[in-house]
Scaffold this active site. Sequence first.
Site: not given
Length: 292
Positions: A134, A108, A45, A139, A162, A204
């Site tokens: 992740y 999405y 990202t 997001r 993560k 991270i």
Amino acid sequence: MIFEGSAAAVVTPMAENGSIDFKAMGKLLEFQLENGTDAIVVNGTTGESSTLQDEEKYKLIEFTVKRVHGRVPVIAGAGSNNTAHAVELSKKAQELGADGLLEVTPYYNKTSQKGLIAHFTAIADSVSIPVILYHVPSRTGMTMEPETCKVLSQHPNIQAVKEAGSNISHVARIASLCGDDLDIYSGNDDQTVPVLSLGGKGVISVLANIMPRETHEMCRLFLNGKEKESLKLQLDLLDLMNALFLDVNPVPVKAALSLMGMCGENYRLPLIRMSAADKAKLTETMKRHALI
């Protein structure tokens, strides 16, 4: 485990015309390696992966692997909300020499928990290097339940998660269910020590872009049994961690690196430069920490 300590989620430096600045990328990588970073994450990202073409991602992975030259693990972001595309990206990243993969939950279109298991299993089945799941619901709009992590942790190639969900209870539940079958990394700098306290292996990090030595040290202190010293460092750096999110990541951290003379303050749309007021706040915070 893939790594222990601090992995820098490195930015992708760009020229004014939006092309990747590989000279600056080399400079950033050497800065990380000289200052104790435990791993490098590219195409994440923070690396503006959403606006990178596949060929650009491949060039970044290849460049990073060659420049790092085995000194620390290189982890490549290879996720997609299209499973077939994620498989393609992952296989190519492995071919280019990545030591591990970072795979985001579908965004999405999202999916069900069973769909998540099918998605990540298809990716992990296609490669032979470690996979880090992740989880970043702010997001993606997608929550990966701890019970789903438990199922996925049984896959031999799925080694870590993560956790960037900001819910420490969620992290505790993953730790309780998965134990040693799934390593946990904080995906939020301000939760590094809390996640380590639950058995996490590191972070991270966005902060590591500008303070790699201190981020590494925060983790190392905790892992070496010096929890109070680690917590002090976490709290001392909290204002800077917050300043790096005055705008959408990676806008502030790129601005910070620009102030340090490390790369240009250039982005690809839809990202734009931060406001003058926010940049002034960032600059003041950096001055307090003697970064500029």
